[in-house]
Design a protein around this motif. Structure first.
Motif, PDB file in Angstrom:
ATOM      1  N   TYR A   1     -39.517  15.340  -6.495  1.00 18.79           N
ATOM      2  CA  TYR A   1     -39.145  16.242  -7.581  1.00 18.79           C
ATOM      3  C   TYR A   1     -40.333  16.448  -8.525  1.00 18.79           C
ATOM      4  CZ  TYR A   1     -34.391  14.999  -6.150  1.00 18.79           C
ATOM      5  OH  TYR A   1     -33.241  14.781  -5.439  1.00 18.79           O
ATOM      6  N   ASN A   2     -40.310  17.636  -9.160  1.00 18.91           N
ATOM      7  CA  ASN A   2     -41.231  17.886 -10.264  1.00 18.91           C
ATOM      8  C   ASN A   2     -40.422  18.534 -11.393  1.00 18.91           C
ATOM      9  OD1 ASN A   2     -43.982  17.971 -11.396  1.00 18.91           O
ATOM     10  ND2 ASN A   2     -43.602  20.189 -11.406  1.00 18.91           N
ATOM     11  N   ILE A   3     -40.618  18.049 -12.628  1.00 17.31           N
ATOM     12  CA  ILE A   3     -39.848  18.545 -13.764  1.00 17.31           C
ATOM     13  C   ILE A   3     -40.823  18.916 -14.881  1.00 17.31           C
ATOM     14  CG2 ILE A   3     -38.078  18.026 -15.478  1.00 17.31           C
ATOM     15  CD1 ILE A   3     -36.946  15.950 -13.522  1.00 17.31           C
ATOM     16  N   GLU A   4     -40.691  20.136 -15.371  1.00 24.68           N
ATOM     17  CA  GLU A   4     -41.506  20.605 -16.492  1.00 24.68           C
ATOM     18  C   GLU A   4     -40.574  21.122 -17.579  1.00 24.68           C
ATOM     19  OE1 GLU A   4     -44.194  23.535 -15.024  1.00 24.68           O
ATOM     20  OE2 GLU A   4     -45.405  22.100 -13.887  1.00 24.68           O
ATOM     21  N   SER A   5     -40.692  20.540 -18.790  1.00 28.71           N
ATOM     22  CA  SER A   5     -39.814  20.918 -19.909  1.00 28.71           C
ATOM     23  C   SER A   5     -40.661  21.276 -21.123  1.00 28.71           C
ATOM     24  CB  SER A   5     -38.864  19.770 -20.269  1.00 28.71           C
ATOM     25  OG  SER A   5     -38.068  19.417 -19.161  1.00 28.71           O
ATOM     26  N   ASP A   6     -40.143  22.216 -21.904  1.00 29.72           N
ATOM     27  CA  ASP A   6     -40.816  22.552 -23.161  1.00 29.72           C
ATOM     28  C   ASP A   6     -39.825  23.180 -24.130  1.00 29.72           C
ATOM     29  OD1 ASP A   6     -40.426  24.991 -21.983  1.00 29.72           O
ATOM     30  OD2 ASP A   6     -42.403  25.789 -22.493  1.00 29.72           O
ATOM     31  N   TYR A   7     -40.243  23.216 -25.417  1.00 25.19           N
ATOM     32  CA  TYR A   7     -39.422  23.802 -26.473  1.00 25.19           C
ATOM     33  C   TYR A   7     -40.152  25.027 -27.013  1.00 25.19           C
ATOM     34  CZ  TYR A   7     -37.092  24.555 -30.927  1.00 25.19           C
ATOM     35  OH  TYR A   7     -36.421  25.121 -32.000  1.00 25.19           O
ATOM     36  N   GLN A   8     -39.421  26.148 -27.068  1.00 23.79           N
ATOM     37  CA  GLN A   8     -39.999  27.392 -27.563  1.00 23.79           C
ATOM     38  C   GLN A   8     -39.432  27.650 -28.959  1.00 23.79           C
ATOM     39  OE1 GLN A   8     -39.184  30.382 -24.614  1.00 23.79           O
ATOM     40  NE2 GLN A   8     -40.548  29.444 -23.094  1.00 23.79           N
ATOM     41  N   THR A  68     -36.209  18.472 -31.340  1.00 21.60           N
ATOM     42  CA  THR A  68     -35.932  17.080 -30.966  1.00 21.60           C
ATOM     43  C   THR A  68     -35.037  16.962 -29.731  1.00 21.60           C
ATOM     44  OG1 THR A  68     -34.062  17.071 -32.501  1.00 21.60           O
ATOM     45  CG2 THR A  68     -36.207  16.307 -33.341  1.00 21.60           C
ATOM     46  N   ASP A  69     -34.447  18.081 -29.297  1.00 22.70           N
ATOM     47  CA  ASP A  69     -33.557  18.042 -28.121  1.00 22.70           C
ATOM     48  C   ASP A  69     -34.362  17.786 -26.853  1.00 22.70           C
ATOM     49  OD1 ASP A  69     -31.443  18.515 -29.747  1.00 22.70           O
ATOM     50  OD2 ASP A  69     -31.228  20.642 -29.208  1.00 22.70           O
ATOM     51  N   LYS A  70     -33.811  16.945 -26.007  1.00 22.46           N
ATOM     52  CA  LYS A  70     -34.436  16.638 -24.726  1.00 22.46           C
ATOM     53  C   LYS A  70     -33.487  17.026 -23.590  1.00 22.46           C
ATOM     54  CE  LYS A  70     -37.956  14.762 -26.802  1.00 22.46           C
ATOM     55  NZ  LYS A  70     -39.269  15.439 -26.836  1.00 22.46           N
ATOM     56  N   LEU A  71     -34.074  17.441 -22.465  1.00 23.45           N
ATOM     57  CA  LEU A  71     -33.284  17.808 -21.271  1.00 23.45           C
ATOM     58  C   LEU A  71     -33.657  16.896 -20.118  1.00 23.45           C
ATOM     59  CD1 LEU A  71     -33.565  21.730 -21.328  1.00 23.45           C
ATOM     60  CD2 LEU A  71     -31.717  20.311 -22.236  1.00 23.45           C
ATOM     61  N   TRP A  72     -32.671  16.590 -19.287  1.00 20.92           N
ATOM     62  CA  TRP A  72     -32.941  15.846 -18.051  1.00 20.92           C
ATOM     63  C   TRP A  72     -31.989  16.328 -16.962  1.00 20.92           C
ATOM     64  CZ3 TRP A  72     -30.519  13.677 -22.272  1.00 20.92           C
ATOM     65  CH2 TRP A  72     -29.225  13.167 -22.075  1.00 20.92           C
ATOM     66  N   TRP A  73     -32.313  15.937 -15.724  1.00 19.02           N
ATOM     67  CA  TRP A  73     -31.572  16.412 -14.544  1.00 19.02           C
ATOM     68  C   TRP A  73     -30.940  15.235 -13.811  1.00 19.02           C
ATOM     69  CZ3 TRP A  73     -31.159  21.582 -13.091  1.00 19.02           C
ATOM     70  CH2 TRP A  73     -32.001  22.481 -13.737  1.00 19.02           C
ATOM     71  N   CYS A  74     -29.773  15.528 -13.232  1.00 18.44           N
ATOM     72  CA  CYS A  74     -29.102  14.551 -12.369  1.00 18.44           C
ATOM     73  C   CYS A  74     -28.655  15.240 -11.080  1.00 18.44           C
ATOM     74  CB  CYS A  74     -27.874  13.943 -13.071  1.00 18.44           C
ATOM     75  SG  CYS A  74     -28.263  13.053 -14.597  1.00 18.44           S
ATOM     76  N   PHE A  75     -28.470  14.420 -10.029  1.00 17.75           N
ATOM     77  CA  PHE A  75     -28.068  14.960  -8.729  1.00 17.75           C
ATOM     78  C   PHE A  75     -26.847  14.210  -8.231  1.00 17.75           C
ATOM     79  CE2 PHE A  75     -28.709  14.636  -3.981  1.00 17.75           C
ATOM     80  CZ  PHE A  75     -28.174  15.878  -3.703  1.00 17.75           C
ATOM     81  N   THR A  76     -25.773  14.940  -8.030  1.00 10.70           N
ATOM     82  CA  THR A  76     -24.524  14.439  -7.468  1.00 10.70           C
ATOM     83  C   THR A  76     -24.143  13.054  -8.000  1.00 10.70           C
ATOM     84  OG1 THR A  76     -25.844  14.750  -5.469  1.00 10.70           O
ATOM     85  CG2 THR A  76     -23.561  15.180  -5.293  1.00 10.70           C
TER      86      THR A  76
END
Length: 372
Positions: free
Chosen positions: A72-79, A48-56
């Protein structure tokens, strides 16, 4: 007191067991115009954890995160097997304004930051570029253009780093002068030839290069003598940068052939190549052509005449000497005979009583007396 200690111990144990500190993997310096990636991994995560990115940004709420789009391109997954959440951020066509701090954050509240400290401009132009002829005795300037804030690095033949100022490139006083993005060659000779590359320092992947080549000089005898029926050997010496390849055009063959043997000059093995062609059992006079070439220019050719003399040709010098000796002997005999005749004539004149047709020292006769 025991209760407080138990609460603190339980909290610490939970944090350690969860181990949810995120780690970002990526370089801190990138060439302008490339597409670098930053990888964020949060171990011991839940699906259920989610990740995101921020810049300055001072804060990094999920609603303020970077979005997938043109930049930007963002690819996320859970292993599940590893129990980790991973997110890969790709910065498209990175520019100088993309320098700064990037933060990866998860819904658990864990986050980690990574700073891109440098985005450097690539070399934009080199003039001339590719290849160019190095004219002997002429001056040549190579111009490498880049962002003024960058440091230009020059190399020769991919191994010699050229410093600012004069750099020796030959056995004599041959130098190239470097001043920033300008490299100057004065009174060029073959030692100045080679592969020159300019590059923004520490950016080895994006170099601009030019290979300076020279014309091909060929030396060979115009003609070679050989006795009929003997073997002959003719040589051709070619010199240039890059080192030339030498082949031969032989009478009666449609294709050129390589020499019987070839070797480089011990004192000049970078530029000079000598090719030797052996011709067996020579019977007739013919031309053989030496062809020297390299990949940057047209070939240079020179003809060598193979002259054939008869098997009895060795007699000719003897016959010539004999003929000259006979002529000299004849001249000597003739002159000696003439001197002998002149001497005999002088002796005859001394013994003769006549001078100008009159008797010498004889008194005139007395006329007879008529009365006697």
């Amino acid at each position: 007191m025991k209760l407080i200690f138990l609460i603190l111990f339980t909290s610490i144990t939970e944090v350690v067991s969860q181990g949810r500190g995120c780690i970002i993997d990526g370089d801190t310096s990138f060439p302008e115009g490339t597409n670098p990636t930053l990888t964020c991994v949060c171990p011991n995560s839940d699906a259920t954890d989610k990740l995101w990115w921020c810049f300055t940004e001072a804060g990094c709420e999920q609603t303020e995160g970077l979005e997938v789009g043109a930049h930007y391109n963002i690819e996320s997954d859970y292993q599940a097997t590893e129990r980790e959440t991973k997110s890969v951020l790709t910065i498209k066509n990175i520019a100088i304004e993309d320098k700064g701090e990037y933060t990866c954050r998860s819904t658990t509240g864990n986050s980690f930051s990574h700073t891109i400290t440098s985005v450097y401009a690539d070399v934009s132009t080199l003039d001339p570029e590719g290849d160019a002829q190095l004219e002997y005795g002429e001056d040549l300037t190579l111009t490498c253009t880049s962002d003024p804030s960058n440091t230009i690095e020059w190399t020769k033949d991919e191994k010699t780093v050229l410093d600012q100022g004069d750099n020796p490139v030959g056995v004599d006083d041959d130098v190239v002068n470097v001043k920033g993005g300008i490299l100057k060659i004065k009174d060029a000779n073959i030692n100045h030839a080679g592969l020159y590359q300019c590059n923004v320092a520490k950016n080895s992947e994006r170099k601009r290069s030019v290979e300076l080549w020279t014309k091909i000089d060929v030396k060979a005898d115009l003609s070679v003598k050989v006795t009929e029926g003997k073997d002959a050997e003719i040589k051709c010496v070619a010199r240039s940068y890059p080192q030339p390849k030498v082949t031969w055009r032989v009478p009666g063959q449609n294709q050129t052939i390589e020499g019987t043997k070839g070797n480089t000059d011990d004192d000049d093995d970078t530029y000079t190549y000598t090719s030797t062609l052996q011709i067996m059992d020579v019977t007739q006079r013919q031309y053989y052509t030496c062809i020297a070439s390299h990949q940057f220019t047209n070939s240079t050719e020179t003809d060598i005449l193979l002259r054939v003399r008869g098997k009895l040709a060795w007699l000719w010098p003897f016959l010539i000497i004999l003929g000259i000796s006979i002529i000299l002997a004849a001249i000597f005999v003739t002159l000696h005979f003439k001197e002998g005749r002149d001497g005999d004539e002088e002796e005859d004149e001394e013994e003769s009583p006549m001078i100008s047709g009159k008797p010498k020292n004889i008194p005139a006769a007395t006329p007879a007396d008529p009365d006697a």
